[in-house]
Design an enzyme around this catalytic site. Structure first.
Site, PDB file in Angstrom:
ATOM      1  CG  HIS A 109      -2.733  -6.142  10.403  1.00 49.29           C
ATOM      2  ND1 HIS A 109      -1.498  -5.937   9.824  1.00 49.29           N
ATOM      3  CD2 HIS A 109      -3.278  -4.913  10.580  1.00 49.29           C
ATOM      4  CE1 HIS A 109      -1.321  -4.637   9.649  1.00 49.29           C
ATOM      5  NE2 HIS A 109      -2.384  -3.992  10.099  1.00 49.29           N
TER       6      HIS A 109
ATOM      7  CE  LYS B 238      -5.835  -0.892  22.137  1.00 51.88           C
ATOM      8  NZ  LYS B 238      -6.598  -0.210  23.169  1.00 51.88           N
TER       9      LYS B 238
ATOM     10  CD  GLU C 100      -1.266   0.028   3.650  1.00 49.60           C
ATOM     11  OE1 GLU C 100      -1.443  -1.023   4.279  1.00 49.60           O
ATOM     12  OE2 GLU C 100      -1.880   1.075   3.890  1.00 49.60           O
TER      13      GLU C 100
ATOM     14  CB  CYS D  63      -2.651  -4.031   6.405  1.00 46.14           C
ATOM     15  SG  CYS D  63      -1.999  -2.488   7.011  1.00 46.14           S
TER      16      CYS D  63
HETATM   17  P1  HMG Z   1      -2.499   7.366  21.314  1.00 44.28           P
HETATM   18  O1  HMG Z   1      -2.910   8.789  21.247  1.00 44.28           O
HETATM   19  O2  HMG Z   1      -1.101   7.055  21.644  1.00 44.28           O
HETATM   20  O3  HMG Z   1      -3.493   6.560  22.278  1.00 44.28           O
HETATM   21  O4  HMG Z   1      -2.843   6.696  19.927  1.00 44.28           O
HETATM   22  P2  HMG Z   1      -3.572   6.462  23.845  1.00 44.28           P
HETATM   23  O5  HMG Z   1      -3.240   7.774  24.477  1.00 44.28           O
HETATM   24  O6  HMG Z   1      -4.901   5.853  24.088  1.00 44.28           O
HETATM   25  O7  HMG Z   1      -2.418   5.419  24.296  1.00 44.28           O
HETATM   26  C1  HMG Z   1      -2.271   4.157  23.744  1.00 44.28           C
HETATM   27  C2  HMG Z   1      -2.192   3.131  24.883  1.00 44.28           C
HETATM   28  O8  HMG Z   1      -1.048   3.418  25.689  1.00 44.28           O
HETATM   29  C3  HMG Z   1      -3.394   3.127  25.821  1.00 44.28           C
HETATM   30  O9  HMG Z   1      -3.648   1.769  26.148  1.00 44.28           O
HETATM   31  C4  HMG Z   1      -2.864   3.855  27.048  1.00 44.28           C
HETATM   32  O10 HMG Z   1      -3.530   3.491  28.258  1.00 44.28           O
HETATM   33  C5  HMG Z   1      -1.438   3.365  27.068  1.00 44.28           C
HETATM   34  P3  HMG Z   1      -5.079   1.118  25.810  1.00 44.28           P
HETATM   35  O11 HMG Z   1      -6.093   1.877  26.556  1.00 44.28           O
HETATM   36  O12 HMG Z   1      -5.266   1.289  24.324  1.00 44.28           O
HETATM   37  O13 HMG Z   1      -4.935  -0.298  26.231  1.00 44.28           O
HETATM   38  N1  HMG Z   1      -0.517   4.203  27.855  1.00 44.28           N
HETATM   39  C6  HMG Z   1       0.410   3.706  28.676  1.00 44.28           C
HETATM   40  N2  HMG Z   1       0.752   2.439  29.002  1.00 44.28           N
HETATM   41  C7  HMG Z   1       1.780   2.265  29.881  1.00 44.28           C
HETATM   42  N3  HMG Z   1       2.463   3.299  30.444  1.00 44.28           N
HETATM   43  C8  HMG Z   1       2.158   4.573  30.134  1.00 44.28           C
HETATM   44  C9  HMG Z   1       1.094   4.814  29.230  1.00 44.28           C
HETATM   45  N4  HMG Z   1       0.536   5.929  28.719  1.00 44.28           N
HETATM   46  C10 HMG Z   1      -0.454   5.544  27.887  1.00 44.28           C
HETATM   47  N5  HMG Z   1       2.863   5.566  30.699  1.00 44.28           N
HETATM   48  C11 HMG Z   1      -3.213   5.005  18.301  1.00 44.28           C
HETATM   49  C12 HMG Z   1      -2.846   5.283  19.731  1.00 44.28           C
HETATM   50  C13 HMG Z   1      -3.229   3.521  18.072  1.00 44.28           C
HETATM   51  C14 HMG Z   1      -4.615   5.566  18.015  1.00 44.28           C
HETATM   52  C15 HMG Z   1      -2.167   5.704  17.377  1.00 44.28           C
HETATM   53  O14 HMG Z   1      -0.905   5.153  17.597  1.00 44.28           O
HETATM   54  C16 HMG Z   1      -2.505   5.564  15.904  1.00 44.28           C
HETATM   55  O15 HMG Z   1      -3.291   6.328  15.346  1.00 44.28           O
HETATM   56  N6  HMG Z   1      -1.863   4.572  15.207  1.00 44.28           N
HETATM   57  C17 HMG Z   1      -2.090   4.327  13.771  1.00 44.28           C
HETATM   58  C18 HMG Z   1      -3.399   3.627  13.478  1.00 44.28           C
HETATM   59  C19 HMG Z   1      -3.376   2.161  13.835  1.00 44.28           C
HETATM   60  O16 HMG Z   1      -2.338   1.530  13.900  1.00 44.28           O
HETATM   61  N7  HMG Z   1      -4.572   1.577  14.013  1.00 44.28           N
HETATM   62  C20 HMG Z   1      -4.698   0.177  14.293  1.00 44.28           C
HETATM   63  C21 HMG Z   1      -5.923  -0.451  13.657  1.00 44.28           C
HETATM   64  S1  HMG Z   1      -6.039  -0.078  11.914  1.00 44.28           S
HETATM   65  C22 HMG Z   1      -4.937  -1.196  11.162  1.00 44.28           C
HETATM   66  O17 HMG Z   1      -4.494  -2.103  11.771  1.00 44.28           O
HETATM   67  C23 HMG Z   1      -4.604  -0.930   9.739  1.00 44.28           C
HETATM   68  C24 HMG Z   1      -3.257  -0.290   9.494  1.00 44.28           C
HETATM   69  O18 HMG Z   1      -2.220  -1.220   9.715  1.00 44.28           O
HETATM   70  C25 HMG Z   1      -3.195   0.260   8.084  1.00 44.28           C
HETATM   71  C26 HMG Z   1      -3.709  -0.580   6.958  1.00 44.28           C
HETATM   72  O19 HMG Z   1      -4.575  -1.410   7.017  1.00 44.28           O
HETATM   73  O20 HMG Z   1      -3.261  -0.283   5.876  1.00 44.28           O
HETATM   74  C27 HMG Z   1      -2.982   0.881  10.410  1.00 44.28           C
END
Ligand code: HMG
Length: 387
Positions: free
Chosen positions: A233, A242, A79, A111
């Site tokens: 994935h 999750k 992609e 993906c």
């Molecule tokens: P974020 O703003 O970092 O989210 O974005 P957050 O603030 O909720 O923190 C993430 C986690 O870290 C949370 O855990 C927090 O509690 C934890 P959760 O509630 O989720 O279990 N956390 C901590 N843990 C330990 N110690 C600490 C601490 N602080 C916070 N001190 C987000 C996270 C995934 C949204 C962001 O990284 C993102 O946008 N990523 C890209 C999109 C993505 O990968 N999505 C996944 C599904 S889509 C997919 O798989 C397709 C893809 O591969 C593309 C395709 O298909 O082509 C992306």
């Protein structure tokens, strides 16, 4: 007819960015990346690497081990394509010295493309079992600097041969499917970085897993207890946890998160490799799990936008003789650490621009993206072809 994955191999980028360094730069607790996202580092391609060089590098050992006989199809899933018309498959086909009597095509659906290629390959081989299909899944995951998604970048490629009577995994005929038009993640033609609605992407992924499971169940399915290992994935490894937790609740199964850990081993270090990600998880499991003879694996592929597919396969006895854990560990260990400043500079420079240029010689991989001449990307082999 038994058809499946006969052999597979892995490649990644030249550099590695330690997420501790990114956390320090971003003023974030490193545990957020290591525990919250389940990632330790990500691969960064050098200026003379791209999806083509990584994909060809992954495929090269397969050609060296098995030759080119029977390969009449090359499917390149990505992609992060580098041309709107010419497929990366044609370029890889040339770099690998494959016979002209072959078709070469690029596939795209975020993906999910690697799994789409696998399913197409299974059909091609079922139609004529004398044929083998070379599938290459290769991607560079790029988000905007300083975005929430930045620590989930990465790069990597997995190549595999699909053949009749395979040595590694026999893919079972039934699969579960789920498609839904969702704007969770996409990359418009004028952008080199993806746009993403992070929260929506997480729930869309879970919906696709549950929908795929339900479809498989409606088609006769298998009982949760009949699946010995799960591979998901892995945009970041916590995502697989999750989704698996949601699936466990959905089917009333016990959830033991340690069960998924072996499949996380490589992805934690490469970061997201989009189309290659679930196959990198497969590579880790085959390399590092000693008890897979005759075991049933479930492979869940999710591509944003969105398509999900759940496949199952049976590991062939004797898979241990084909393992290459040392090689992959060596490949990951050999990556050259990059500072956050240098990574940011490379990130800004990375482009699919057609402007003429010569790229600096950096990579130690077998292929280089040497530059652009008259608008065409140029590639070269960096070492002589072994006899
Ligand atoms: P974020 O703003 O970092 O989210 O974005 P957050 O603030 O909720 O923190 C993430 C986690 O870290 C949370 O855990 C927090 O509690 C934890 P959760 O509630 O989720 O279990 N956390 C901590 N843990 C330990 N110690 C600490 C601490 N602080 C916070 N001190 C987000 C996270 C995934 C949204 C962001 O990284 C993102 O946008 N990523 C890209 C999109 C993505 O990968 N999505 C996944 C599904 S889509 C997919 O798989 C397709 C893809 O591969 C593309 C395709 O298909 O082509 C992306």
């Amino acid at each position: 007819m038994r058809v499946g994955i006969h052999d597979l191999a892995v490649a990644t980028g030249h550099h590695v960015l330690d997420l501790d360094d990114l956390a320090a730069r971003n003023g974030v607790d490193p545990a957020k990346y290591h525990v919250g996202l389940g990632q330790d580092a990500f691969s960064v391609p050098a200026a003379d690497e791209d999806i083509v060089t990584m994909g060809a590098a992954a495929a090269l050992p397969l050609i060296e081990r098995h030759g080119t006989d029977g390969i009449r199809t090359v499917l390149f899933a990505t992609e992060s394509g580098v041309d709107q018309s010419k497929s990366a498959a044609v370029v890889a086909h040339g770099l690998l010295g494959l016979p002209s009597t072959a078709r070469a095509v690029e596939l795209k659906q975020a993906c999910y493309g690697g799994t789409a290629a696998l399913v197409a390959a299974l059909g091609i081989v079922a139609r004529d079992p004398r044929e083998r299909v070379l599938v290459i899944a290769s991607d560079v995951a790029r988000y905007d600097l300083d975005s929430a998604a930045e620590p989930t970048q990465g790069a990597g490629a997995v190549a595999f041969l699909v053949a009749a009577d395979p040595d590694l995994i026999e893919i079972e005929p039934a699969s579960g499917l789920f498609s839904a038009d969702v704007d969770d993640f996409w990359r418009p033609n004028d952008r080199s970085t993806a746009l993403v609605d992070g929260r929506l992407s997480v729930s869309a992924y879970v919906d696709a897993l549950l929908g795929s499971w339900d479809d498989l169940a409606d088609r006769g399915g298998i009982a949760p207890a009949d699946i010995d290992r799960w591979l998901h994935h892995q945009p970041f490894t916590k995502m697989a946890l999750k989704a698996h937790r949601a699936w466990s609740k959905h089917v009333g199964a016990e959830f033991d998160e340690t069960e998924l850990a072996t499949g996380f081993t490589y992805n934690r270090r490469t970061g997201n490799s989009y189309t290659a990600s679930v196959f990198l998880a497969l590579a880790a499991l085959l390399d590092l799990d000693d008890d897979l003879d005759g075991r049933r694996l479930a492979l869940f592929s999710y591509g944003s936008g969105s398509v999900g597919e759940l496949l199952t396969g049976i590991v062939k006895p004797g898979y241990r003789a084909l393992r290459r854990a040392g090689q992959v560990a060596g490949l990951l260990d050999a990556r050259v650490p990059i500072s956050v400043d240098d990574y940011r500079e490379l990130h800004a420079a990375t482009s699919t621009s057609s402007e003429a240029r010569q790229n600096p010689a950096v990579t130690t991989g077998p292929f280089r993206f040497t530059g652009v001449e008259a608008g065409a990307r140029r590639y070269a082999r960096t070492e002589p072809t072994p006899n």
